[in-house]
Each structure stands twice: as C-alpha cells, then as structure tokens.
Scaffold this active site. Structure first.
Site, PDB file in Angstrom:
ATOM      1  N   PRO A  74       0.838  -1.201   0.000  1.00  0.00           N
ATOM      2  CA  PRO A  74       0.000   0.000   0.000  1.00  0.00           C
ATOM      3  C   PRO A  74       0.872   1.250   0.000  1.00  0.00           C
ATOM      4  O   PRO A  74       1.997   1.232   0.502  1.00  0.00           O
ATOM      5  CB  PRO A  74      -0.791  -0.112   1.311  1.00  0.00           C
ATOM      6  CG  PRO A  74      -0.637  -1.531   1.748  1.00  0.00           C
ATOM      7  CD  PRO A  74       0.691  -1.981   1.224  1.00  0.00           C
ATOM      8  N   CYS A  75       0.354   2.318  -0.564  1.00  0.00           N
ATOM      9  CA  CYS A  75       1.108   3.577  -0.596  1.00  0.00           C
ATOM     10  C   CYS A  75       0.401   4.607   0.268  1.00  0.00           C
ATOM     11  O   CYS A  75      -0.628   5.143  -0.095  1.00  0.00           O
ATOM     12  CB  CYS A  75       1.222   4.105  -2.027  1.00  0.00           C
ATOM     13  SG  CYS A  75       2.005   5.722  -2.124  1.00  0.00           S
ATOM     14  N   GLN A  76       0.968   4.884   1.434  1.00  0.00           N
ATOM     15  CA  GLN A  76       0.430   5.976   2.233  1.00  0.00           C
ATOM     16  C   GLN A  76       1.185   7.258   1.887  1.00  0.00           C
ATOM     17  O   GLN A  76       2.214   7.214   1.227  1.00  0.00           O
ATOM     18  CB  GLN A  76       0.588   5.700   3.736  1.00  0.00           C
ATOM     19  CG  GLN A  76       0.126   4.323   4.145  1.00  0.00           C
ATOM     20  CD  GLN A  76       1.316   3.471   4.561  1.00  0.00           C
ATOM     21  OE1 GLN A  76       2.276   3.364   3.829  1.00  0.00           O
ATOM     22  NE2 GLN A  76       1.214   2.881   5.716  1.00  0.00           N
ATOM     23  N   LEU A 120       1.303   6.770  -7.628  1.00  0.00           N
ATOM     24  CA  LEU A 120       2.547   6.808  -6.860  1.00  0.00           C
ATOM     25  C   LEU A 120       3.631   7.585  -7.597  1.00  0.00           C
ATOM     26  O   LEU A 120       4.462   8.260  -6.983  1.00  0.00           O
ATOM     27  CB  LEU A 120       3.021   5.378  -6.580  1.00  0.00           C
ATOM     28  CG  LEU A 120       4.370   5.220  -5.876  1.00  0.00           C
ATOM     29  CD1 LEU A 120       4.338   5.887  -4.505  1.00  0.00           C
ATOM     30  CD2 LEU A 120       4.734   3.762  -5.724  1.00  0.00           C
TER      31      LEU A 120
END
Length: 441
Positions: A74-76, A120
């Site tokens: 996941p990309c926070q 992203l």
C-alpha cells in the site's frame, strides 16, 4: 526450485500470476513465506493456497531465504517523512517494511516485483516515487519501471498500474514496455475498429466474454430501480444503458437522480434545467472550483434564459434536487442511492474495478439490468474460474478491487524468463532479439 515470498499478499493475485507464468515454462517454485493483515483476505488466500498468511508485516523480523520477492505494498502519504526527515527517508510508510527486510537479509532475493497504483509516480510532485527508487538502488537493485494497462493483456478492464521490476546488481532485461492503453471504453472500441481488431475475441476480450449465462436473482436490479431506469430512457430499450454512468455531478453519457425521479418525478423543464446546470456550473468563468460551485440566479439566466426560471428553481429546491443558500443554487448529489453507478458496455472494456464500488458495477444482459456477480468481477481481473472466492460477497468485491490483474503479472514474469538467466534456468529458450534494457518510465 525457485523460492519466493508474497508480501502484502491480498488474496494472492501476484502469486497467481507468477504461478501461471511458471506453469507455462515448467519452472518449479515454492512460496516460503506470505503476509497479509486483512483477516478476510487471509481466508481467501488459505482457500486457494492452503496456507494462512502471517499478519502484520511490521512484526516480522526477517524472512526465509528466497529468490523472488512479491509485494503489492500500500502507498500511504509520505508527507510527514518529507517534512520532517527529507524525502529520502521512507520511515512511517509500509514501503519501509520492504526496505527494512531487504536490508536485514543475509542473502537478498535476486528479483523483486512491486506493484502499486499509477498515482505513486506523481504523488507529492514525484518525490515519493523518487525516494522509493533511490532506496531500491541503494539496496543494490536495478529497477525497471512499467506502467501497464490490463486491457493490453487479455483482461477486459481499463486498469493502469505501476510495476517495479527489480534485479539484484543490474537492470533487468525486458522487451515489454510501458503502455497506458485506451483511457476509456469508448476510445478502446474506436482503437479496435481502426486496427481492424473488433472481432478478435482472443487478444482483446470484452465484457461480454466474462458474463455468466445464468445468475442468481439477488444480483438483478430491483423492480423499482428498473422502473426508474425505464422512465429515464423515455421509451428507448434498456440496452441503451450500455456504457452509461449514473452520477449527479457530471454530464456526458450519464443519467442523474432527477432523470430517474429518485426524489420525485420532475417535469421536462426541470430535467432540462438540472442538466444545463450540471454542464455549465463547471465552466471556469463561474470560478475555478468545480463540484462545490454555487451559482446565482443571474448566472443561471446566462445559460437558461426562460421566464419560468424562478418557479423551476423553487420547485427543484422543494424536491431537494437543489439546495439554496444566500441566493445561490447547487445540486444535491445522491450518488450512493443508485443500485448501479455504471453500466458496462458488453462490446468494450470495463472501467477500473475499485474496492469501494465493485459491487455497484452493472450490465444489461438479455434486456435485464443487474449487478455483475463476484465471479464476473474475478474474471475482470483475470482470475481463473477455479480460483475460490470468499463466501461473503461484500468481501469478494472489496478484495478484487484491491487485487492485481493476474495475466498482467504473468506476462511480466514470462518476459523476465525469456530475457534473463538468473534466477531462472540458463537452459530455458531465450529470444536474443529481446535483450533490451528497459528504460524507466
């Protein structure tokens, strides 16, 4: 026997793609570790692979020796790291867990396949992406960055995802190149017509190819919703819904709550005014903001010069299609009340399947409007029919919206196998003409 780990595994979509590619090339493999924090996803994973993934990756201190790492991390937001530590610091994000485990490894894996959303690459002006690439390079990996659309890999879905293909000590050789594909279903159909490929069901499958012949009645739209759709179409067949979006704050090929009479049936002039308001309120000369823009009576008169404008606006406010404050008007959007928010065009590809709305994708089949089934949703991601789905429909839709398109992953691994010796068997057939370095996108 190639050993791999499957991190942030979800229901195992990346693993399923690797398995498919390795089966085609007769390569033996073994998963020596998997990790996924979501309990329902763990249950689906166990159904298919006979193992329950470990939970929180942050509690894992080290990994078993392995040749390949799979990770759909996941990309926070990296905002805190950027402001406090500089953008080369990835602490506080889940990518850091990959970085940490690789840094602690006595023997680093030779290959990594990392998957993430397209955004992203542009998040925080590209600094997030740059930080990740820098960390991978410092760990000793050459990185090939690919933006690929699932619709180019036998999956009838417009799904662009970022794949970071990393090889220890060198940039991996790949013949596959970034390709964003058609941006929507309409341009996809036009591209097939231009290329003379519209009747090719093998290379370019369409939504019609993934539909089940018989579906449970629970997936059919309710009689009330069908009645409203019929009213909105004004005598046109229900097949006219192919490709139509149900949304209150956009125009184009859309139907709105006032077309359907969701809060009360509207007169023709009321529908026409609402449609005109939706189109014109987004124009820049009324202000730079978009969906929250409110217009005065005088502004509305510039595109709706009818004498009954005041009475029409008052009626729409009373029916709650409009709200009025300080002499300004704004639509009241009710999108979540639609049983289906997008009817897929069977002759084209689907929009991107996402976890929040996968259960509200629809189709008109044999004149009957309905929601797509969990199995159809799985087919939109390229999962084989023997892949077991969770018994809870809500969990299935959410899991598939978060998953990867299996054939896309399989294509990446097949390309890797054809063009790279390690960690694959040296004696596998190779195409010397494909020995091209992949340029990072």
């Amino acid at each position: 026997m190639l050993k791999f780990v499957d991190l942030f595994a979800g229901i195992g979509g990346i693993r399923e793609g690797l398995k498919l590619a390795f089966q085609r090339r007769s390569i033996a493999s073994e998963c020596v570790f998997s990790s996924e924090i979501d309990k329902k996803a763990q249950e689906t994973y166990e159904l298919n692979f006979g193992e329950t993934p470990a939970g929180d990756i942050r509690l894992v201190e080290e990994l078993p020796d392995h040749d390949i790492m799979l990770a759909g991390f996941p990309c926070q937001a990296f905002s805190y790291a950027g402001k406090q530590k500089g953008f080369a610091d990835t602490r506080g994000t889940l990518f850091f867990e990959i970085e940490r485990l690789l840094g602690n490894a006595e023997n680093k894996p030779r290959l990594l396949l990392l998957e993430n959303v397209r955004g992203l690459t542009t998040h925080d002006g590209g600094r997030t992406y740059a930080a990740i690439l820098l960390k991978l390079e410092r760990l000793g990996y050459g990185v090939c960055s690919l933006l690929l659309n699932s619709s180019n890999f036998g999956v009838p879905q417009n799904r662009v995802r970022l794949y970071l293909v990393c090889s220890l000590g060198r940039v991996p050789r790949l013949s596959i190149k970034s390709d964003l594909g058609a941006p929507d279903s309409h341009k996809f159909k036009r591209s097939l017509l231009q290329d003379g490929l519209f009747h090719s069901n093998i290379k370019y499958p369409r939504v019609s190819n993934i539909l089940e012949e018989h579906v449970d009645k629970k997936y059919l739209c309710t009689p009330l919703f069908v009645e409203r759709l019929t009213r909105a179409l004004k005598g046109k067949p229900l097949e006219s819904l192919h490709g139509v979006r149900l949304i209150d704050y956009r125009g184009g090929n859309s139907l709105h709550s006032w077309n359907l009479g969701m809060k009360g049936i509207c007169a023709e002039n009321e529908i026409a005014l609402m449609d005109a308001l939706i189109v014109n309120r987004r124009k820049k000369y009324f202000g730079s903001h978009q969906d929250g823009k409110m217009l005065t009576m005088e502004q509305i008169r510039t595109f709706w010069p009818h004498q009954d404008v005041e009475e029409t606006l008052a009626s729409l406010v009373q029916k709650r299609y409009l709200k009025s404050a300080g002499g300004k008007y704004n639509p009241v959007c009710g999108n979540m009340s639609f049983e289906v928010f997008k009817f897929l065009d069977p002759s084209s590809i689907a929009i991107t399947v996402v976890s929040s709305d996968a259960h509200r994708l629809g189709v008109v089949q044999n004149g009957v409007p309905r929601r797509i089934t969990p199995r159809e949703c799985a087919r939109l991601q390229g999962f084989p029919d023997e892949f077991a789905l969770h018994p809870d429909d809500a969990s299935v839709y959410r899991q598939l919206g978060n998953s990867v398109s299996v054939p896309t992953v399989a294509a990446i691994f097949e390309d890797l196998i054809m063009n790279n010796e390690l960690p694959f068997d040296r004696h596998l057939p190779r195409k010397s003409s494909c020995n091209l370095l992949c340029e990072a996108s």
